[in-house]
Write an enzyme that holds these catalytic residues in place. Structure first.
Site, PDB file in Angstrom:
ATOM      1  N   CYS A 149      -9.165  -6.096   3.439  1.00 34.74           N
ATOM      2  CA  CYS A 149      -7.763  -6.692   3.506  1.00 34.74           C
ATOM      3  C   CYS A 149      -7.922  -8.455   3.242  1.00 34.74           C
ATOM      4  O   CYS A 149      -7.214  -8.777   2.485  1.00 34.74           O
ATOM      5  CB  CYS A 149      -6.795  -6.551   4.727  1.00 34.74           C
ATOM      6  N   HIS A 242      -2.797 -12.345   6.450  1.00 35.60           N
ATOM      7  CA  HIS A 242      -3.898 -13.334   6.530  1.00 35.60           C
ATOM      8  C   HIS A 242      -3.770 -14.469   5.835  1.00 35.60           C
ATOM      9  O   HIS A 242      -3.488 -14.565   4.433  1.00 35.60           O
ATOM     10  CB  HIS A 242      -5.016 -12.078   5.952  1.00 35.60           C
TER      11      HIS A 242
HETATM   12  P1  NAP Z   1      -5.468   2.641  13.100  1.00 31.70           P
HETATM   13  O1  NAP Z   1      -4.221   2.368  13.451  1.00 31.70           O
HETATM   14  O2  NAP Z   1      -6.411   2.685  14.031  1.00 31.70           O
HETATM   15  O3  NAP Z   1      -5.229   4.285  12.443  1.00 31.70           O
HETATM   16  C1  NAP Z   1      -6.156   5.214  12.400  1.00 31.70           C
HETATM   17  C2  NAP Z   1      -6.153   6.588  11.690  1.00 31.70           C
HETATM   18  O4  NAP Z   1      -7.290   7.241  11.512  1.00 31.70           O
HETATM   19  C3  NAP Z   1      -4.816   7.448  12.544  1.00 31.70           C
HETATM   20  O5  NAP Z   1      -3.959   8.127  11.572  1.00 31.70           O
HETATM   21  C4  NAP Z   1      -5.725   8.450  13.309  1.00 31.70           C
HETATM   22  O6  NAP Z   1      -5.007   9.554  13.833  1.00 31.70           O
HETATM   23  C5  NAP Z   1      -6.856   8.756  12.252  1.00 31.70           C
HETATM   24  N1  NAP Z   1      -8.084   9.245  12.926  1.00 31.70           N
HETATM   25  C6  NAP Z   1      -8.713   8.813  14.011  1.00 31.70           C
HETATM   26  N2  NAP Z   1      -9.869   9.525  14.360  1.00 31.70           N
HETATM   27  C7  NAP Z   1      -9.826  10.554  13.432  1.00 31.70           C
HETATM   28  C8  NAP Z   1     -10.474  11.836  13.051  1.00 31.70           C
HETATM   29  N3  NAP Z   1     -11.639  11.911  13.969  1.00 31.70           N
HETATM   30  N4  NAP Z   1      -9.971  12.625  12.251  1.00 31.70           N
HETATM   31  C9  NAP Z   1      -9.010  12.331  11.447  1.00 31.70           C
HETATM   32  N5  NAP Z   1      -8.039  11.318  11.591  1.00 31.70           N
HETATM   33  C10 NAP Z   1      -8.617  10.693  12.492  1.00 31.70           C
HETATM   34  O7  NAP Z   1      -6.213   2.129  11.947  1.00 31.70           O
HETATM   35  P2  NAP Z   1      -5.772   1.277  10.661  1.00 31.70           P
HETATM   36  O8  NAP Z   1      -5.397  -0.229  10.891  1.00 31.70           O
HETATM   37  O9  NAP Z   1      -4.588   1.934  10.016  1.00 31.70           O
HETATM   38  O10 NAP Z   1      -6.768   1.176   9.632  1.00 31.70           O
HETATM   39  C11 NAP Z   1      -6.916   2.477   8.911  1.00 31.70           C
HETATM   40  C12 NAP Z   1      -8.242   2.134   7.964  1.00 31.70           C
HETATM   41  O11 NAP Z   1      -7.934   1.151   7.013  1.00 31.70           O
HETATM   42  C13 NAP Z   1      -9.458   1.664   8.641  1.00 31.70           C
HETATM   43  O12 NAP Z   1     -10.585   2.096   8.123  1.00 31.70           O
HETATM   44  C14 NAP Z   1      -9.244   0.381   8.466  1.00 31.70           C
HETATM   45  O13 NAP Z   1     -10.752  -0.647   8.402  1.00 31.70           O
HETATM   46  C15 NAP Z   1      -8.631   0.101   7.156  1.00 31.70           C
HETATM   47  N6  NAP Z   1      -7.901  -1.220   6.795  1.00 31.70           N
HETATM   48  C16 NAP Z   1      -7.037  -1.651   7.692  1.00 31.70           C
HETATM   49  C17 NAP Z   1      -6.189  -2.742   7.430  1.00 31.70           C
HETATM   50  C18 NAP Z   1      -5.111  -3.340   8.297  1.00 31.70           C
HETATM   51  O14 NAP Z   1      -4.501  -4.403   8.035  1.00 31.70           O
HETATM   52  N7  NAP Z   1      -4.837  -2.480   9.441  1.00 31.70           N
HETATM   53  C19 NAP Z   1      -6.300  -3.242   6.146  1.00 31.70           C
HETATM   54  C20 NAP Z   1      -7.395  -2.751   5.276  1.00 31.70           C
HETATM   55  C21 NAP Z   1      -7.850  -1.719   5.635  1.00 31.70           C
HETATM   56  P3  NAP Z   1      -4.431   9.903  15.202  1.00 31.70           P
HETATM   57  O15 NAP Z   1      -3.384   9.008  15.292  1.00 31.70           O
HETATM   58  O16 NAP Z   1      -4.270  11.236  15.425  1.00 31.70           O
HETATM   59  O17 NAP Z   1      -5.575   9.290  16.304  1.00 31.70           O
END
Ligand code: NAP
Length: 353
Positions: A149, A242
């Site tokens: 990001c 950010h």
């Molecule tokens: P998050 O809020 O923690 O969400 C994670 C997701 O992954 C949830 O839907 C969760 O489902 C699922 N998950 C976890 N364990 C799993 C498994 N074993 N099998 C299948 N699904 C699973 O994270 P996020 O911030 O949205 O980020 C998601 C990705 O995008 C990450 O790789 C992060 O580094 C990247 N990212 C994030 C941002 C940001 O600003 N937040 C920006 C760029 C990139 P449950 O609800 O069922 O646990």
């Protein structure tokens, strides 16, 4: 019958997954055919499980979907991945092998030589890497990666400057929102009234990903752009957005006025500029002394535009500036949707309605 292209969202319950759901709910070309998450959520009604944090209402048709487990086959020519990075690798590969275009936000595949790391306005030409990827891996689908990001906002702002003046040295210090850590993310007792001067592996991601995005296609993948990067990353108690303070040195002389002119003129290729998610312009220059600010400037271009301000001389490198980008829209879901739109515009996916 709908003429929209069906897509699915992997990790749909998380911070980025919810942003996908909101952005795709009324998309002109795509419609959500499936939502998937961990086995803890699988089999349940999406509306009953998700802790919906978007400001618009959860669309009823999507609230009623049953959450699938993250394994193919799922309906959807595109699988948008917002998975936890620790589990994403084999899941994303399985979907690509099964024929889906996987547009991922996770770090897992970003630096692989045959995976394009895309900012459509900056390097849409890298899309052709998926042809090599499909041939080398024997997949009918492919993986396309969205940058980290903070890298996405920074590199979109720098792309026109690199093209015009060629970056030689880059120093960046970030102030990153708590939503960048997902949900529930950083504990409130750590975040509130505080600044945390460490975000795991974030500095390394900025340093390697910015050089890949601004690099040139070579015989094996991308030749990284030839500049040195020094990144400092900090978590600050801001919800979204950010902010990054940047000093940059160029191989060709650039005054603040030169840089402002280049940024103001910058547009993606006509193909990219015409995509539904593309902001016009992609980079907004704000001359006010105290801008950009996350609370005031984050939603420009519906969260897809990056704002650059305080462009001024630097006594160490050539120029200094401040860059602001929306971490879950330009830095994640919004740009991933734009990448899928690029696949359509490039004739690789579906029909436009
Ligand atoms: P998050 O809020 O923690 O969400 C994670 C997701 O992954 C949830 O839907 C969760 O489902 C699922 N998950 C976890 N364990 C799993 C498994 N074993 N099998 C299948 N699904 C699973 O994270 P996020 O911030 O949205 O980020 C998601 C990705 O995008 C990450 O790789 C992060 O580094 C990247 N990212 C994030 C941002 C940001 O600003 N937040 C920006 C760029 C990139 P449950 O609800 O069922 O646990």
């Amino acid at each position: 019958m709908s003429a929209k292209t069906p897509v699915c969202v992997l990790g749909a319950t998380g911070t980025v997954g919810q942003k996908f759901v909101r952005l795709l709910a009324d998309h002109p070309w795509f419609e959500i055919a499936a939502v998937a998450a961990s086995s803890a959520s699988g089999g349940k009604r999406f509306g009953d499980v998700v802790r919906w944090r978007e400001q618009s209402d959860l669309p009823p048709a999507i609230a009623d979907l049953t959450i699938a487990e993250c394994a193919p086959p799922l309906p959807g020519a595109v699988a948008f991945s917002a998975l936890d990075a620790d589990v994403a690798g084999p899941i994303e590969q399985a979907f690509a092998r099964a024929g889906a275009y996987v547009v991922t936000n996770t770090r897992t595949h970003r630096m692989e030589p045959d995976v394009p790391l895309l900012i459509p306005e900056a390097n849409a030409d890298h899309l052709v890497l998926i042809d090599r990827q499909r041939e080398a891996r024997g997949w009918s689908g492919a993986i396309l990666a969205n940058p980290n990001c903070s890298t996405a906002a920074l590199t979109l702002a720098l792309a026109p400057l690199h093209r015009a003046f060629t970056i030689e040295r880059l120093f960046v210090s970030t102030m990153q929102a708590v939503s960048g850590a997902g949900y529930p993310g950083v504990p409130s007792l750590d975040a509130l009234g505080n600044v945390i001067p460490h975000i795991g592996d974030e500095e390394e991601k900025i340093e390697r990903e910015s050089r890949k995005i601004l690099g040139a296609l070579g015989p094996v993948g991308v030749e990284p752009a030839d500049f040195a990067v020094s990144a400092h990353t900090n978590r600050v108690p801001v919800i979204d957005g950010h902010l990054e303070t940047v000093s940059v040195g160029f191989r060709r002389r650039a005054t603040p006025e030169d840089a402002i002119a280049v940024l103001k003129e910058f547009r993606g290729s006509p193909c990219v500029a015409g995509l539904p998610s593309s902001p016009n312009p992609p980079v907004e220059v704000d001359a006010r002394a105290d801008r950009p600010q996350p609370r005031l400037d984050l939603d420009r271009g519906r969260g897809m535009a990056v704002t650059v301000g305080r462009i001024r001389p630097c006594p160490i490198l050539d120029l200094r500036m401040v860059v602001l980008g929306h971490n879950t829209i330009r830095g994640a879901a919004g740009q991933a949707v734009q990448i899928a739109e690029l696949l359509v515009a490039d004739g690789r996916l579906g029909q436009r309605t």
